[in-house]
Every structure is written in C-alpha cells, then in structure tokens.
Enzyme design. Structure first.
Site, short mmCIF file in Angstrom:
data_model
loop_
_atom_site.label_atom_id
_atom_site.label_comp_id
_atom_site.label_asym_id
_atom_site.label_seq_id
_atom_site.Cartn_x
_atom_site.Cartn_y
_atom_site.Cartn_z
N ALA A 44 7.54 -4.59 3.40
CA ALA A 44 8.35 -5.41 4.30
C ALA A 44 8.83 -4.53 5.45
O ALA A 44 8.89 -3.31 5.33
CB ALA A 44 9.54 -5.97 3.55
N GLU B 284 2.31 -8.07 -2.42
CA GLU B 284 2.53 -9.50 -2.70
C GLU B 284 1.50 -10.36 -2.00
O GLU B 284 1.02 -11.35 -2.55
CB GLU B 284 3.97 -9.88 -2.31
CG GLU B 284 4.97 -9.24 -3.26
CD GLU B 284 6.41 -9.48 -2.85
OE1 GLU B 284 6.77 -9.06 -1.73
OE2 GLU B 284 7.16 -10.07 -3.62
N GLU C 282 10.01 -1.82 -4.18
CA GLU C 282 11.28 -2.37 -3.66
C GLU C 282 12.53 -1.80 -4.33
O GLU C 282 13.54 -1.58 -3.67
CB GLU C 282 11.29 -3.90 -3.80
CG GLU C 282 10.39 -4.63 -2.80
CD GLU C 282 8.95 -4.75 -3.27
OE1 GLU C 282 8.57 -4.06 -4.25
OE2 GLU C 282 8.19 -5.53 -2.66
#
Ligand code: NAI
Length: 731
Positions: free
Chosen positions: A73, A126, A149
């Site tokens: 991300a 993901e 994460e």
C-alpha cells in the site's frame, strides 16, 4: 490487431490478437509501484471492460517497473489517515474491486494471471491473491512475497486475511500474516502460494501462455480451507500432530495455540497481529463475508492507532536515511573498492563478512598472528556457508564472496586501500599507534575508521597527520544481523570522508546515522545509565529475573541483565569507568560491578555471569551472584516502577545527546535506539515516546525520581524546555 488504452496514467493496458489483456502497473512519477487511490482507480476502471468485452478472453497483470511488481500500500497515504472511516471506504472499494477481479475467472471464465517479478507485498500480494494464478520470476533476490502489514502496526486490509489462509491453509497463513515475513519464490512454491516460477526473461510470455491455456477452466481454489497444505507456524511437530482436519475442534485448538504463542511474543504491545488473528478466525468460523467485514473493522481500529503511527514513522525515518548523505554540504562520496579490516575478532570478522557479502568489495584482514588471520577468515567463510545452507545465498555467490577476502600479518598487499576499518582491542594507545602505522604505510588518501565502542574519535585522531580522514564507524554485534551503523564525525572530519563512509555503510546493508563525536557517542552513552540503573535496583534487592521480565514486557528484545551478560560484564565495567570520567557522578557505576569482575564473571563468554550457562546455553539466574554483589535480601517492586527507572534513564540521556549536539536530529535518535539497541519499536523510539507521553509528564516523573533517588534523574534541560513550551520532538 492490438488495442491499447492511453487514458490511464498509472498502468499500461493492451489487448493482443489472442484476446489476452495485458495490464502493466506503472505508477506515475514513482520508482516503485505502490497501491494508493490513484493506481487502484485506474485498475478498477478496467473491470467493466474486462467483464463485458468478448474480445478479451484472459488477463495478465504484470509491472512495467524494473525489479518491482507492487510493493504494498502507499504508506505515505496511509500514514496521513486520521479518519479511519476514509481508509475503510477506500478499502471497501478495494474489496469490491478485487472480488470482481477474482470473479473474472469464476463467473466469466476469463483467467487472470499475476506475473510477478520484484516485491509483491502487502496490497501487491492481495492483488495477486485475487488472481486465478500466480507466476513469479525465479532465482532472483528481488522477488519476495508476503503480507508485512503487521510490521507497520496494521493488518492486510484488502482481503489478505481471508484469501491467503484459504489458499495455503490456516497455519501457514497465520505464520505469514502474524509475523509479516516475506517468502522467496522457492518457498512460496512449496506452500502453494504461487503456481510456477520461471526465468524472468520469459515471465510475461509464460503468463500469457498459461492464461490462454486455462480459458474457461474453473478456478482452482473453490473456497474452503486447504488443510492439506498446512505448514505449522507454532510448534510444527505439535500442531501437525493435532491432525487439523477441516473441523471446528481442530480449528479451535489451532487458534488458541496461535493466540497463546502470539501473546507470549508480543506481550500485548503489538495489537496488529492480534487483530489479524481475530479477522482470520472470523473468516474461518463464520465464512468469508464475515471475515472480510472483520478485516475492515479491525483495520479501522488500527490505522490511526499510536502503534501504527509509530511504526510507520520509523519506516519513513529509515527510508529518509537511505537518501541522507550524512552531510550538509555537497561534498561527494568517493568510490571504495578496497577495504582493510584491522583485527579479525568478533567485530572484524563481522565487518569483513558484510564487506564481501553485501558491499562486494575486496577486503584484507590484518591480524597479529596467523591464528588471528585464520579466525577472521573462518568467521567469513562460516557465515557464508550458513547462508548457503539456509538457501539465502547460492554456492556460486558464496564462492565469489570468499574470493574477495584475504588476510595477512604484515602490511603487504595493503597498497591502494581506500578505507581502513580498525576493530582491534578497545585501547586508546593501541588504536593511536595503529593509526600512525596506517598513515605511514597505506596510500595517501586512505580513510581511517575506528569501530571503537566508547573512545572519542577526537582522542584516537589526536596524533594523526591527517585527522580530517579519521572517522568512527560503530557497528553492532553480530554485524551481519544488526541493521544499524553509527558513524561518528569529529570537528575535523572532512565531509567527503563522511559521505564516503555513509555511502559505503549503505552498501553494507546498514541503516546509517551520523552523530557528532563525544564519549560513548549516542548509542553507548544512552546504554550506560540504562545499565547502571540495573545495579541500583539490584542493590535495593530487586531480583534479576524481575528486572529482565519487566523490560522485556516493556518491549525490549532482551532484558538488561541478560544484555550485560551478552556484552560482557568486564566490557561494561570498563566502559562504565570511561563514561564516569567524561560525565561525572551522574554516570558513576554503582557499587558491585568491580566485585563481579574480580570474581571473574564476564558473562556468557566465560560461562560465569548473572545467569548460568551450560554448554553455551543460558540457564537460570546464578543465585551465587547476589552474595558477590553483597545482597542478602530481596524485595518486590512494581513492574512499572522498574520500567520507569530503567527506561527513563535511557530516554533522559537520549534527550541530553540531542541537547549536546551529539545527535543531528531526534529522528536519528529514534532510529539509532530501535535499530541499534532494541528500544521498543512500537513506541517509535525515545523521542516519539516522549511526544506520545507528553514532555511534561516525562519531566514530572523524572523530577519525582530525582527527589527519591538523587540527581542522576534530573531531567535534561531540553525536556524541560519542551515541557514548558508544549513542544514535540517529532512532527
Ligand atoms: P575481539 O577481542 O574479538 O577482537 C579483537 C582482535 O584484534 C583480536 O583478534 C586481536 O588479535 C586483534 N588485534 C589486537 N591488536 C591488533 C593489532 N595491532 N593489529 C591487528 N589486530 C589486532 O574484540 P571485538 O569484540 O571484535 O572488538 C573490537 C573492537 O570493536 C573494540 O574496539 C570494541 O570496543 C569494538 N566493538 C565491540 C563490540 C562488541 O559487541 N564486541 C560492539 C561494537 C564495537
């Protein structure tokens, strides 16, 4: 005929004559692909067409960036999220988008193949999990897969907590998600996380081929847990022995064991892995939709949490340091292609290892005798062999590395050396005389770096002909593992010398902070009062194991008494005296230390310390140590009181280092404490900790401690100033 779409700024889209839609991720203006709102919007804008265009039969998703698939991300975006609802909205969109991507195969018969070369982490993983097939490049260190994460205090938020365990089994999924560790293609293949790994030159072609071959075939993973692929995360023998079938009882045992182990590891200081566990469990017990909902809820709670902010801040600090030349001028780093390491002991051997393995430079070890040379060389070869055994290195890479290192007892072969790093005994006269020798025999432009752990570099350079080329390069033990390098500059060190050493340190794989010279620099200086406070507590009757347990519970990887044994009680005592000389009473080692040295207690290295050592293994506390310290009774103390006393000594001294100009910034103080000394990462480091607690609260605690225990707890002026003005060290 090939059709392309030029409207998208973050990816390339093209449909070939066979009906394969090729999507190459290419985030605008960035060196790496990360998943933020812009890239996600481009990707999801294609879904309508992918679903409805009958000319499109299959999809391949790859990357247009060299050595990078999708690294995760966009953390810069995540970090500024203060309203969890905004993050959850975006993730809700990602859930929908990834579901539609997954449905391309399941509902439309259009396989989607992820063609992965380079990091495929976090949001990248993901995305890949939502594809019907994953193919990676093989044999390439750039390619890694995982869900890291939790290392940033959050959990996978775009379906990872559900799709990963469904693909590779709960235990293996828990392992990857709860530890955040990344896998190389070979390991990923074994676990069933990827379907194939191929040479990177053929990656896209093979991905296209597989896409075409699987058109119209049902998706391989039809949901349900694949217990067949179970790999145990906890105690492999134990958990596998539980014969975990696809049944509620088996799952219950698995989750409760995982929870138990997790809490033992995190001491409750890291909420993210616990949250991930709950989300995975919700999916396993109540179905995937419930799992997705739990994932979003848990994510929302974490994203703006202090731990996530602290861990993200440390991540950015270390990214910042990668770009920091260590100087304020434009002086250029010079190339380093030949390095001399003086002393082939614990530190010299480690430095030679990272020189050859990471920086890949020719390295010559100098020692006093042949046995010393052999010790240094065997340190390197043993480490390389271990890396090969663990499959972290290929034999041919190890062979190449070992050829780079040679050794000698004379100065022959040291001509053209660019950088000399000395790691001989901690003795000022010895270091000065070695420096004089180097200046006499090695090239004119050579840099002399000392790995001293406490002596001021200015003292080492006092008699140097070229003090501008003298610098400190302070490594941490074991050098191959510890991420920090503390570079110490004197008033005379030339900027090009600093820039050169900073750049070289980065090539050795280190996170580098540059500090100004002074006794103990930063890291040794903060450890001194931290270690001293342990002796004060012992003298008051607090038990050894209680002290260690308290600080481990606070978040340090090992307790301070264990650390004293590891570093060497004799070494600690010697450094303690140096610190006292420089800083006076405040740093005076309390009674008892000398008695331990006289009793020949050196710690782990001679098997006699605070703890017992049998066959090199640490055992229980050696109760006889109390008599040596003159302690005959014990008293209980509140864990938080122990934590405050020891922890605040560290923090107060860190503040003094900033006040005295030893540290260039609070950022460096945070990074140095976490990466070099194991300060609890979830706090973000000592300065972030003060900010989170409020400088006024820290000052009040220190003042109360000073009242009770004496002036060694007097708050640093800079803390008082920050408290008075309500200022923060970090913003
Ligand atoms: P060590 O005792 O393992 O190794 C020192 C080596 O230097 C020995 O092999 C010795 O034979 C060699 N040596 C002595 N005089 C020499 C000379 N004139 N020329 C060439 N070699 C010579 O010591 P260690 O632990 O490697 O420490 C070395 C330096 O690194 C010290 O200054 C120490 O303070 C510093 N340091 C140590 C750390 C640790 O955790 N051990 C951490 C950071 C710094």
């Amino acid at each position: 005929m090939t059709t392309t779409d030029n409207q998208l700024s973050n990816l390339h889209f093209e449909v070939d004559d066979n009906g394969v839609a090729m999507i190459l991720l290419d985030r605008a203006g960035e060196r790496m692909n990360t998943l933020g709102p812009d890239l996600a919007a481009d990707l999801f804008s294609l879904l309508d067409r992918l679903e409805t265009d009958s000319a499109i039969k299959a999809v391949v998703i790859g990357s247009a960036k060299p050595d990078n698939f999708l690294a995760g991300a966009d953390i810069a975006w995540l970090r500024q999220v203060d309203d969890p609802a905004a993050a959850v909205d975006l993730l809700g969109e990602a859930h929908k988008g990834f579901q539609r991507l997954e449905d391309l195969a399941a509902k439309h018969g259009k396989p989607v193949v992820a063609a992965i070369h380079g990091p495929c982490l976090g949001g990248g993983m993901e995305l890949a999990l939502a594809c019907s097939m994953r193919i990676t490049s093989n044999d390439d260190a750039a390619t890694q897969l995982g869900q890291p994460e939790v290392k940033l205090g959050i959990i996978p938020g775009a379906g990872g907590t559900q799709r990963l365990p469904r693909l590779i089994g709960i235990a293996a999924g828990l392992d990857l998600i709860l530890t955040g560790r990344a896998l190389r293609p070979r390991q990923a293949l074994k676990l069933g996380l990827i379907d194939e790994s191929v040479p990177k030159e053929f990656l896209l072609d093979i991905a296209k081929k597989r896409a075409l071959e699987t058109i119209g075939q049902p998706a391989t993973d039809e949901g349900g847990f694949s217990f067949g692929k179970l790999k145990s995360w906890l105690s492999p023998a134990h958990l596998q022995g539980l014969a975990l079938e696809d049944n509620p009882m088996g799952r219950k045992v698995l989750f409760s064991k995982a929870e138990e182990k997790l809490l033992a590891e995190t001491k409750g200081n890291y909420p993210a892995p616990e949250a991930a566990l709950r989300a995975i469990k919700a999916g396993a017990e109540h179905g995937i939709e419930a799992g997705y909902a739990a994932e979003l809820d848990e994510f929302a709670d974490l994203v703006a949490s202090p731990q996530a902010k602290a861990l993200m801040s440390i991540f950015f600090d270390s990214q910042d340091l990668k770009k920091d030349s260590g100087i304020d001028t434009k002086a250029k780093a010079r190339p380093v292609s030949k390095v001399a390491v003086l002393g082939g002991g614990l530190m010299g051997g480690g430095i030679a290892t990272v020189n050859t393995m990471k920086a890949k430079v020719s390295t010559r070890i100098k020692e006093v005798d042949d046995a010393g040379v052999a010790r240094g060389l065997s340190y390197v070869s043993k480490h390389l062999a271990r890396q090969v055994k663990r499959r972290r290195l290929h034999q041919r890479q190890a062979d190449k590395a070992i050829k780079l290192v040679t050794g000698s007892t004379s100065w022959s072969g040291f001509g053209n050396t660019d950088l000399v790093i000395e790691a001989v005994f901690e003795d000022l006269d010895l270091k000065q005389s070695i420096l004089a020798e180097v200046e006499g025999v090695v090239g004119d432009e050579v840099i002399f770096a000392s790995n001293t752990s406490s002596l001021p570099i200015t003292d080492i350079a006092a008699k140097a002909a070229h003090p501008e080329r003298v610098i400190g390069m302070h490594y941490f033990s074991p050098v191959e593992k510890m991420p920090l390098l503390e570079i110490i500059v004197t008033d005379e060190t030339a900027d090009w010398v600093t820039a050169t050493c900073v750049e070289f340190g980065k090539k050795q794989g280190k996170t580098v902070i540059v500090v100004n010279d002074g006794t103990g620099f930063y890291t040794t200086r903060v450890l001194a009062p931290y270690a001293n406070e342990v002796y004060y507590l012992l003298q008051e009757g607090v038990r050894i194991e209680e002290i260690d347990k308290a600080m481990v519970a606070w978040g340090f990887p090992v307790g301070p008494v264990t650390l004293a044994d590891e570093v060497g009680i004799d070494v600690g005592a010697k450094i303690g005296k140096i610190m006292e000389k420089a800083f006076g009473n405040r740093m005076a080692p309390p009674g008892g230390v000398d008695g331990l040295v006289t009793d020949d207690r050196k710690g782990r290295k001679n098997g006699r310390g605070f703890y017992k050592y049998e066959g090199g293994k640490k055992g229980d506390v050696d109760e006889s140590v109390y008599a040596v310290l003159g302690i005959d009774s014990h008293k209980a103390m509140d864990r938080s009181a122990i934590q405050d006393r020891i922890g605040l000594q560290f923090i107060n001294e860190a503040a003094r280092c900033l006040e005295d100009g030893i540290l260039r910034s609070a950022r460096d103080g945070d990074v140095g404490a976490i990466f070099g000394l194991g300060f609890p990462p979830f706090t973000g480091g000592p300065f972030s900790y003060v900010d989170a607690q409020g400088a006024d609260n820290i000052v009040a605690k220190l003042e109360a401690l000073a009242e009770e225990h004496g002036p060694r707890f007097e708050p640093a002026q800079i803390l008082r100033d920050h408290a008075a003005k309500g200022m923060k060290f970090r913003d």
